[in-house]
Write an enzyme that holds these catalytic residues in place. Structure first.
Site, short mmCIF file in Angstrom:
data_model
loop_
_atom_site.label_atom_id
_atom_site.label_comp_id
_atom_site.label_asym_id
_atom_site.label_seq_id
_atom_site.Cartn_x
_atom_site.Cartn_y
_atom_site.Cartn_z
N ARG A 293 22.95 -20.45 10.33
CA ARG A 293 23.18 -21.71 11.05
C ARG A 293 22.32 -21.79 12.32
NH1 ARG A 293 29.57 -23.19 10.64
NH2 ARG A 293 29.70 -23.32 8.38
N ASP B 67 37.88 -33.82 18.92
CA ASP B 67 37.23 -32.64 18.38
C ASP B 67 36.19 -32.19 19.40
OD1 ASP B 67 37.12 -31.45 15.25
OD2 ASP B 67 35.39 -30.92 16.49
C1 LIG Z 1 38.36 -27.07 9.51
S1 LIG Z 1 38.29 -28.43 10.61
C2 LIG Z 1 39.94 -29.07 10.46
C3 LIG Z 1 39.97 -30.57 10.32
C4 LIG Z 1 41.35 -31.20 10.09
N1 LIG Z 1 42.24 -30.89 11.18
C5 LIG Z 1 41.94 -30.73 8.79
O1 LIG Z 1 42.87 -29.92 8.79
O2 LIG Z 1 41.47 -31.17 7.74
C6 LIG Z 1 38.35 -27.59 12.18
C7 LIG Z 1 37.85 -28.45 13.34
O3 LIG Z 1 38.18 -27.79 14.57
C8 LIG Z 1 37.17 -28.08 15.50
N2 LIG Z 1 37.23 -27.10 16.61
C9 LIG Z 1 36.93 -25.79 16.58
N3 LIG Z 1 37.11 -25.24 17.79
C10 LIG Z 1 37.55 -26.23 18.60
C11 LIG Z 1 37.92 -26.31 19.98
N4 LIG Z 1 37.86 -25.22 20.77
N5 LIG Z 1 38.31 -27.50 20.47
C12 LIG Z 1 38.35 -28.59 19.67
N6 LIG Z 1 38.04 -28.60 18.38
C13 LIG Z 1 37.64 -27.43 17.85
C14 LIG Z 1 35.90 -27.99 14.69
O4 LIG Z 1 34.84 -28.67 15.30
C15 LIG Z 1 36.33 -28.60 13.36
O5 LIG Z 1 35.98 -29.97 13.27
#
Ligand SMILES: C[S@@+](CC[C@H](N)C(=O)[O-])C[C@H]1O[C@@H](n2cnc3c(N)ncnc32)[C@H](O)[C@@H]1O
Length: 288
Positions: free
Chosen positions: A51, A159
């Site tokens: 990445r 996010d």
């Molecule tokens: C796997 S996705 C989950 C999406 C949705 N909540 C679901 O369950 O389908 C995880 C998300 O967490 C976000 N994320 C990771 N670390 C984060 C942080 N410290 N603060 C806010 N968002 C975060 C990522 O950018 C990503 O879009």
């Protein structure tokens, strides 16, 4: 960034475009942990390499050392790109459908039945990725509350990743992404149109108007005042260590009143993380 990354097995014999030393990996892991809370284990070495190699290429850099120097020099724009590159954004409409059924049956329908109720709802989708989660919440609300336009309803969707947030805000999805939605929902909540050679589906403005999208890092202080009837915090704390999870749920708990709802992802739990919530269903909690 693709929602799902195929993780090629490490193969040290494969010639690398950029040298990637143990100290490069250690420094980048530590930086992402400190900035986003995301803990990348040893097994994520190849994922980090592939990445971030794209970032080196895009920036015309010839080594990970130069990239680390750029990040530590305080280049805020590259810090955003760095975090975007290392998040995992997999999501889908009505993922873990039992959460939306619970929301409908245990919060929305009782609120409709309560003739003297406040007709006010505050719901936070705290790691909303490309928006499927908050739009699924909004669809559930429209379907459960016939006169929802006369209610005071706000869904906050946040996010850390600026790329996914921009996608969420646009509300445009490919045929592939809406495949799981039933035809009735698709017809009601999306406009079909042609974009280039493909058909895309745009969320209708009425549904989008229930949602406010904002950038928010869950590692930072939570700026909202609450109370929040429901928090969706799904499939994000799985990337955090226990200490980071404890701090986050302590900050969420002060935004909720007794009986308010918290939904976690399918492999997440508050066991040894928070005593502020009681388990009331599969990965469903209520504030004590
Ligand atoms: C796997 S996705 C989950 C999406 C949705 N909540 C679901 O369950 O389908 C995880 C998300 O967490 C976000 N994320 C990771 N670390 C984060 C942080 N410290 N603060 C806010 N968002 C975060 C990522 O950018 C990503 O879009």
């Amino acid at each position: 960034m693709p929602p799902q990354e195929s993780q090629a097995p490490p193969d040290d014999r494969r010639p690398r475009e950029f040298a990637f030393s143990d100290s490069d990996f250690a420094a980048l892991r530590s930086l992402v942990k400190q900035t986003t809370g995301i803990h990348l284990g040893e097994a994520k070495r190849e994922l980090v390499y592939s990445r971030l190699s794209r970032r080196l290429r895009a920036l015309g850099l010839d080594s990970f050392l130069a990239y680390r120097e750029l990040l530590t020099s305080g280049d805020a724009q590259e810090m955003v790109e760095f975090c975007n590159a290392l998040t995992t954004n997999l999501t889908s409409f009505f993922r873990e459908p039992h959460h939306f059924e619970y929301l409908r049956n245990q919060l929305l329908l009782p609120a409709v039945a309560d003739r003297r109720g406040p007709r006010r709802l505050r719901i936070w989708s705290s790691a909303c990725s490309t928006g499927e989660e908050p739009y699924s919440i909004a669809m559930t609300i429209c379907e459960a509350i016939p006169d929802y336009r006369r209610w005071d309803i706000r869904i906050l969707a946040t996010d850390l990743d600026s790329d996914v947030l921009a996608h969420a805000q646009q509300g445009v999805y490919s045929a592939e992404r809406v495949r799981g939605l039933d035809a009735r929902r698709l017809a009601k909540h999306f406009h079909e149109r042609t974009q280039g050679d493909s058909t895309v589906y745009q969320v209708v403005p009425e549904l989008a108007s229930l949602i406010t999208f904002k950038s928010l890092n869950l590692m930072h202080a939570l700026p909202m005042s609450g109370p929040l009837d429901t928090i969706f915090c799904r499939n994000v704390v799985i990337y955090f260590d226990k200490e980071t999870q404890r701090s986050l749920f302590a900050r969420m708990a002060v935004l909720q009143r007794p009986a308010d709802l918290l939904f976690l992802g399918h492999s997440e739990s508050l066991f040894k993380v928070s005593d502020d919530y009681a388990l009331v269903g599969k990965t469903i909690y209520r504030r004590k």
